[in-house]
Design an enzyme around this catalytic site. Structure first.
Site, PDB file in Angstrom:
ATOM      1  N   ASP A  20     -22.055 -51.005   8.565  1.00  0.00           N
ATOM      2  CA  ASP A  20     -21.139 -52.116   8.341  1.00  0.00           C
ATOM      3  C   ASP A  20     -21.175 -52.508   6.870  1.00  0.00           C
ATOM      4  O   ASP A  20     -21.800 -51.843   6.038  1.00  0.00           O
ATOM      5  CB  ASP A  20     -21.491 -53.288   9.248  1.00  0.00           C
ATOM      6  CG  ASP A  20     -22.857 -53.888   8.938  1.00  0.00           C
ATOM      7  OD1 ASP A  20     -23.534 -53.408   8.001  1.00  0.00           O
ATOM      8  OD2 ASP A  20     -23.249 -54.841   9.632  1.00  0.00           O
ATOM      9  N   LYS A  58     -18.640 -46.677  13.680  1.00  0.00           N
ATOM     10  CA  LYS A  58     -19.494 -47.856  13.623  1.00  0.00           C
ATOM     11  C   LYS A  58     -19.687 -48.443  15.016  1.00  0.00           C
ATOM     12  O   LYS A  58     -20.816 -48.747  15.430  1.00  0.00           O
ATOM     13  CB  LYS A  58     -18.894 -48.905  12.679  1.00  0.00           C
ATOM     14  CG  LYS A  58     -19.769 -50.152  12.530  1.00  0.00           C
ATOM     15  CD  LYS A  58     -19.173 -51.143  11.545  1.00  0.00           C
ATOM     16  CE  LYS A  58     -18.025 -51.901  12.150  1.00  0.00           C
ATOM     17  NZ  LYS A  58     -17.556 -53.007  11.289  1.00  0.00           N
TER      18      LYS A  58
END
Length: 211
Positions: free
Chosen positions: A139, A121
């Site tokens: 996310d 991420k």
């Protein structure tokens, strides 16, 4: 409507709904985004933006943070939660930037993944926001909305969601698409309240499945 068709329609509608979108973590240098995204785990971006101001007043550059005692970093970043592990990762990350990469954040995904505290991420966020390269940041907003809309089916694992989205989202759209999912997730397709489907620009194409 296929998932690909739905994905393209979602992209266009979110563009109209949120024409100006960006990362809500504030930074003016690539290394600062690395610090902020590590602090943002289980913490709001708004709080991170406040905490890093104090951090950079005390340690204004990569060298200063690399040389700082972990205990002093932890004392400043404690309001973001998980202070010990975050401080340790930030310290090790800055040391590696200084010693291995000449004080520069690498613009290669695999090199970014070698940095302490950096996962997929975070690496995707750096690739997209800093270097303008194709990126998909999975996310919590992205995962929740993609399940509800029907771009993925009951997939909660971030890596699996990312792989699925790469098949649906044009590479040049991925980074802004994920930012717009955050915008939409905060304003309309919320997590802690019932989603405001009656004012959602996606209501007629959303499968409303999942979380």
């Amino acid at each position: 409507m296929t998932k690909k068709q739905r994905a393209l329609a979602v992209i266009e509608r979110l563009k109209k709904e949120y024409p100006e979108t960006t990362c809500t973590l504030e930074y003016d240098q690539a290394w600062k985004l690395l610090v902020s995204v590590r602090l943002a785990a289980q913490c709001t971006d708004a709080r991170v933006n406040i905490v890093v101001e104090k951090l950079y007043e005390r340690f204004p550059d990569i060298n200063a943070l690399a040389e700082a005692p972990v205990e002093e970093i932890e004392q400043i970043v404690r309001p973001c939660g998980l202070g010990n592990s975050k401080a340790r990762d930030i310290s090790l990350c800055m040391k590696m930037l200084r010693d291995t990469y000449g004080g520069k954040v690498p613009d290669d995904f695999e090199e970014l993944m070698k940095l302490p505290g950096v996962g997929r991420k975070s690496a995707n966020l750096i690739m997209g926001d800093v270097f303008g390269k194709p990126a998909i940041v999975t996310d919590t907003h992205c995962i929740r909305l993609c399940n509800r809309i029907g771009l993925v089916d009951g997939i909660k694992e971030p890596g699996a969601v990312e792989r699925a989205l790469w098949k649906l989202i044009p590479p040049e759209e991925g980074n802004d698409f994920c930012h717009r999912l955050v915008d939409h997730g905060r304003a309309v397709c919320t997590a802690r309240t019932k989603p405001y489907c009656e004012k959602c620009c996606l209501s007629d194409i959303c499968r409303k499945v999942g979380v």
